[in-house]
Write a protein that holds these residues in place. Structure first.
Motif, PDB file in Angstrom:
ATOM      1  N   ALA A  23     -31.479  -4.529 -14.239  1.00 40.05           N
ATOM      2  CA  ALA A  23     -31.239  -3.711 -15.928  1.00 40.05           C
ATOM      3  C   ALA A  23     -30.050  -4.515 -15.570  1.00 40.05           C
ATOM      4  N   GLU A  24     -29.786  -4.410 -17.289  1.00 42.38           N
ATOM      5  CA  GLU A  24     -28.489  -5.285 -17.721  1.00 42.38           C
ATOM      6  C   GLU A  24     -27.865  -5.018 -18.463  1.00 42.38           C
ATOM      7  N   HIS A  25     -26.495  -4.263 -18.439  1.00 44.45           N
ATOM      8  CA  HIS A  25     -25.667  -2.875 -18.895  1.00 44.45           C
ATOM      9  C   HIS A  25     -25.712  -4.056 -20.118  1.00 44.45           C
ATOM     10  N   ILE A  26     -25.881  -3.254 -21.694  1.00 42.15           N
ATOM     11  CA  ILE A  26     -25.886  -3.996 -22.661  1.00 42.15           C
ATOM     12  C   ILE A  26     -24.899  -3.509 -23.556  1.00 42.15           C
ATOM     13  N   ALA A  27     -23.187  -3.059 -23.046  1.00 45.14           N
ATOM     14  CA  ALA A  27     -22.311  -3.217 -23.239  1.00 45.14           C
ATOM     15  C   ALA A  27     -21.255  -4.726 -22.661  1.00 45.14           C
ATOM     16  N   THR A  28     -21.892  -4.669 -21.716  1.00 46.46           N
ATOM     17  CA  THR A  28     -21.141  -6.289 -20.946  1.00 46.46           C
ATOM     18  C   THR A  28     -22.160  -7.217 -20.417  1.00 46.46           C
ATOM     19  N   GLY A  29     -23.231  -6.956 -21.118  1.00 49.25           N
ATOM     20  CA  GLY A  29     -23.990  -8.102 -20.248  1.00 49.25           C
ATOM     21  C   GLY A  29     -24.079  -8.425 -18.392  1.00 49.25           C
ATOM     22  N   GLU A  30     -23.749  -7.507 -17.855  1.00 49.94           N
ATOM     23  CA  GLU A  30     -23.869  -7.636 -16.648  1.00 49.94           C
ATOM     24  C   GLU A  30     -24.500  -6.644 -16.270  1.00 49.94           C
ATOM     25  N   LEU A  31     -25.846  -7.880 -14.883  1.00 47.88           N
ATOM     26  CA  LEU A  31     -27.110  -7.543 -14.618  1.00 47.88           C
ATOM     27  C   LEU A  31     -25.908  -6.427 -12.899  1.00 47.88           C
ATOM     28  N   CYS A  32     -26.982  -5.250 -13.122  1.00 43.04           N
ATOM     29  CA  CYS A  32     -26.203  -3.830 -12.242  1.00 43.04           C
ATOM     30  C   CYS A  32     -27.338  -3.307 -11.422  1.00 43.04           C
ATOM     31  N   ALA A  33     -28.674  -4.129 -11.527  1.00 39.76           N
ATOM     32  CA  ALA A  33     -29.833  -2.902 -11.083  1.00 39.76           C
ATOM     33  C   ALA A  33     -30.702  -4.126 -10.323  1.00 39.76           C
ATOM     34  N   TYR A  34     -31.527  -4.253  -9.260  1.00 44.87           N
ATOM     35  CA  TYR A  34     -33.065  -5.532  -9.643  1.00 44.87           C
ATOM     36  C   TYR A  34     -33.338  -5.009  -8.362  1.00 44.87           C
ATOM     37  N   ASN A  35     -34.886  -5.582  -8.757  1.00 48.13           N
ATOM     38  CA  ASN A  35     -35.939  -5.364  -7.880  1.00 48.13           C
ATOM     39  C   ASN A  35     -36.696  -6.482  -7.419  1.00 48.13           C
ATOM     40  N   GLU A  36     -37.524  -7.102  -6.808  1.00 47.09           N
ATOM     41  CA  GLU A  36     -37.766  -8.455  -5.861  1.00 47.09           C
ATOM     42  C   GLU A  36     -39.502  -7.810  -5.342  1.00 47.09           C
ATOM     43  N   LEU A  37     -40.185  -8.136  -6.525  1.00 45.50           N
ATOM     44  CA  LEU A  37     -42.053  -7.982  -6.058  1.00 45.50           C
ATOM     45  C   LEU A  37     -42.008  -9.425  -5.284  1.00 45.50           C
ATOM     46  N   SER A  38     -42.839  -9.493  -4.170  1.00 41.78           N
ATOM     47  CA  SER A  38     -43.665 -10.666  -4.090  1.00 41.78           C
ATOM     48  C   SER A  38     -44.764 -10.851  -3.160  1.00 41.78           C
ATOM     49  N   LEU A  39     -45.684 -12.041  -3.875  1.00 42.96           N
ATOM     50  CA  LEU A  39     -46.898 -11.955  -3.077  1.00 42.96           C
ATOM     51  C   LEU A  39     -47.455 -13.619  -3.081  1.00 42.96           C
ATOM     52  N   LYS A  40     -48.239 -13.713  -2.179  1.00 48.14           N
ATOM     53  CA  LYS A  40     -48.038 -15.319  -1.069  1.00 48.14           C
ATOM     54  C   LYS A  40     -50.064 -15.226  -1.309  1.00 48.14           C
ATOM     55  N   GLY A  41     -50.252 -16.513  -1.863  1.00 48.54           N
ATOM     56  CA  GLY A  41     -51.300 -17.349  -1.854  1.00 48.54           C
ATOM     57  C   GLY A  41     -52.511 -16.475  -2.750  1.00 48.54           C
ATOM     58  N   ALA A  42     -53.540 -16.024  -2.441  1.00 46.37           N
ATOM     59  CA  ALA A  42     -54.470 -15.479  -3.428  1.00 46.37           C
ATOM     60  C   ALA A  42     -54.447 -13.872  -4.517  1.00 46.37           C
ATOM     61  N   ASP A  43     -54.569 -13.832  -5.479  1.00 46.26           N
ATOM     62  CA  ASP A  43     -54.275 -12.641  -6.332  1.00 46.26           C
ATOM     63  C   ASP A  43     -54.538 -11.319  -5.800  1.00 46.26           C
ATOM     64  N   ASP A  44     -54.966 -11.181  -4.772  1.00 51.99           N
ATOM     65  CA  ASP A  44     -55.708 -10.275  -4.238  1.00 51.99           C
ATOM     66  C   ASP A  44     -54.797  -9.501  -3.048  1.00 51.99           C
ATOM     67  N   SER A  45     -54.187 -10.787  -2.687  1.00 54.53           N
ATOM     68  CA  SER A  45     -53.029 -10.695  -1.189  1.00 54.53           C
ATOM     69  C   SER A  45     -52.719  -9.213  -0.865  1.00 54.53           C
ATOM     70  N   VAL A  46     -51.875  -9.304  -0.133  1.00 56.39           N
ATOM     71  CA  VAL A  46     -51.029  -7.483  -0.317  1.00 56.39           C
ATOM     72  C   VAL A  46     -49.766  -7.431  -1.380  1.00 56.39           C
ATOM     73  N   THR A  47     -48.960  -7.161  -1.570  1.00 53.82           N
ATOM     74  CA  THR A  47     -48.196  -7.501  -2.478  1.00 53.82           C
ATOM     75  C   THR A  47     -46.902  -6.555  -1.484  1.00 53.82           C
ATOM     76  N   GLN A  48     -45.496  -7.610  -2.079  1.00 54.93           N
ATOM     77  CA  GLN A  48     -44.687  -7.097  -0.694  1.00 54.93           C
ATOM     78  C   GLN A  48     -43.723  -6.393  -1.339  1.00 54.93           C
ATOM     79  N   GLN A  49     -43.383  -5.340  -1.590  1.00 51.57           N
ATOM     80  CA  GLN A  49     -41.943  -4.930  -2.556  1.00 51.57           C
ATOM     81  C   GLN A  49     -40.771  -5.138  -1.555  1.00 51.57           C
ATOM     82  N   ASN A  50     -39.628  -5.793  -1.995  1.00 54.07           N
ATOM     83  CA  ASN A  50     -38.667  -6.850  -1.372  1.00 54.07           C
ATOM     84  C   ASN A  50     -36.957  -5.984  -1.126  1.00 54.07           C
ATOM     85  N   ASP A  51     -36.059  -6.480  -2.181  1.00 51.14           N
ATOM     86  CA  ASP A  51     -35.252  -5.659  -1.650  1.00 51.14           C
ATOM     87  C   ASP A  51     -34.855  -5.155  -3.312  1.00 51.14           C
TER      88      ASP A  51
END
Length: 368
Positions: free
Chosen positions: A272-300
């Motif tokens: 999420a970017e704060h429009i007035a300042t351009g600051e990044l202020c929230a984030y979420n990470e999703l990751s997948l290893k190997g085949a596209d049917d592998s389990v997804t990890q929700q990280n930070d």
């Protein structure tokens, strides 16, 4: 911390076992089959035995970048051997953040070889090495299957883990359970609620917009992402684990990105970017290893303290999930870990449809 201490070629252990430092190959397939592939195999088998899932199993190619030391963590690994057979593994990762006095330790022994004093002897050896290199706080994370054992509660008062074989071993070695993590899972199915939740979050976050990328991180996002990563080490609930504050800059983000990519992972960052300042202020990470049917990890997932109260956590999670499902519709499961006292994030996960599937323990030992 010298970084150059020589371990003995092997350390004798009970039950005719011995401890052998693992020499990392230049490539995962170098000299295969051999010690490195044995290490990877036993690592996967012991983690699956502990969790009942193969979500954290890595091929040797995926594992090698994870074990390689870098400017931020000094990593060492060992095989526990009986005869010619690897029956366990051990690792000691010393953080270079803070005062360099915090390390993560793990000892995994195949279930059929447990109860013979091997892990106890390995633990004593690793603690001696840690002390010699200035470590004062050891940490370990465990995962526990449901059992009929009595439960053990952390000082936080949130959650519990069974007093199973792993817990009893750590307690006997002088470790304390400081925090309990909830392992949660989301399964794609009837997901019409996600767009509605995103719309509600967007309405509450009218001064913000969603930005998104796949690793490697674009140059214009490096500094903002690095700052948020540094706050993850200070703002996420840590109980009394005494984890050091992590120092992040653009170079560290590039190193992290390269490690993920070398492991064969696809990683999506939704911010999420704060429009007035351009600051990044929230984030979420999703990751997948190997085949596209592998389990997804929700990280930070993190919302900077100054920007809380605008439903940004819900915004980045829903936007991330919807975009991810468009990219990887065959990845049917998403797994995530949260501290049991982190009610804001757990509430969002529950609203999304995540359900508990297991619990983990965060343990600490202070070396005298």
């Amino acid at each position: 911390m010298t970084g150059a201490r020589n371990d003995d070629p092997f350390i004798a252990l009970p039950a005719d076992a011995s401890l052998h430092p693992l020499v990392l190959p230049a490539r995962a397939d170098a000299g295969a089959p051999g010690p490195f592939r044995d290490y990877a195999d036993v690592r996967n088998r012991t983690l699956e035995a502990a969790s009942g899932r193969d979500d954290d199993s890595f091929t040797p190619d995926e594992l090698l970048p994870l074990l390689t030391p870098d400017a931020y963590t000094w990593r060492r690994q060992w095989r526990i051997v009986i005869g010619e057979r690897t029956i366990g593994i051990a690792l000691l990762n010393i953080s270079r953040d803070g005062s360099g006095d915090t390390a993560t330790m793990a000892i995994n022994v195949l279930p059929e070889e447990q109860g013979r004093g091997i892990a106890t002897a390995v633990a004593a050896h690793l603690e001696r090495l840690a002390r010699a290199d200035g470590v004062r706080t050891l940490q370990v994370w465990t995962e526990h299957l449901p059992s009929a054992d009595p439960v053990l509660d952390p000082p936080t008062g949130f959650g519990s883990v069974p007093r199973d074989h792993t817990a009893r071993f750590l307690l006997a070695q002088g470790w304390t359970l400081e925090q309990v993590d909830r392992v949660s899972e989301y399964r794609w199915g009837e997901d019409e609620h996600l767009p509605a939740l995103r719309a509600a979050a967007e309405e509450a976050a009218s001064g913000y917009r969603v930005v998104q990328w796949l690793l490697p991180t674009p140059d214009e996002r490096l500094d903002g992402y690095a700052w948020m990563k540094s706050r993850m080490s200070t703002d996420a609930p840590d109980a009394a684990m005494d984890s050091p504050e992590e120092t992040w800059d653009a170079d560290r983000v590039r190193e992290q990105d390269a490690r993920w990519l070398n492991m064969g992972h696809t990683v999506q960052v939704t911010a999420a970017e704060h429009i007035a300042t351009g600051e990044l202020c929230a984030y979420n990470e999703l990751s997948l290893k190997g085949a596209d049917d592998s389990v997804t990890q929700q990280n930070d997932t993190l919302v900077l303290a100054a920007h809380r109260g605008h439903r940004l956590g819900l915004l980045v999670k829903t936007a991330g999930l919807l975009a991810w499902h468009d990219r990887f519709p065959r990845s049917a499961r998403i797994v995530t870990y949260n501290a049991e006292e982190n009610r804001p994030m757990l509430s969002i996960n529950e609203q999304l449809g995540f359900v508990p599937i297991a619990y983990g323990g965060a343990w600490k030992k202070v070396l005298d």
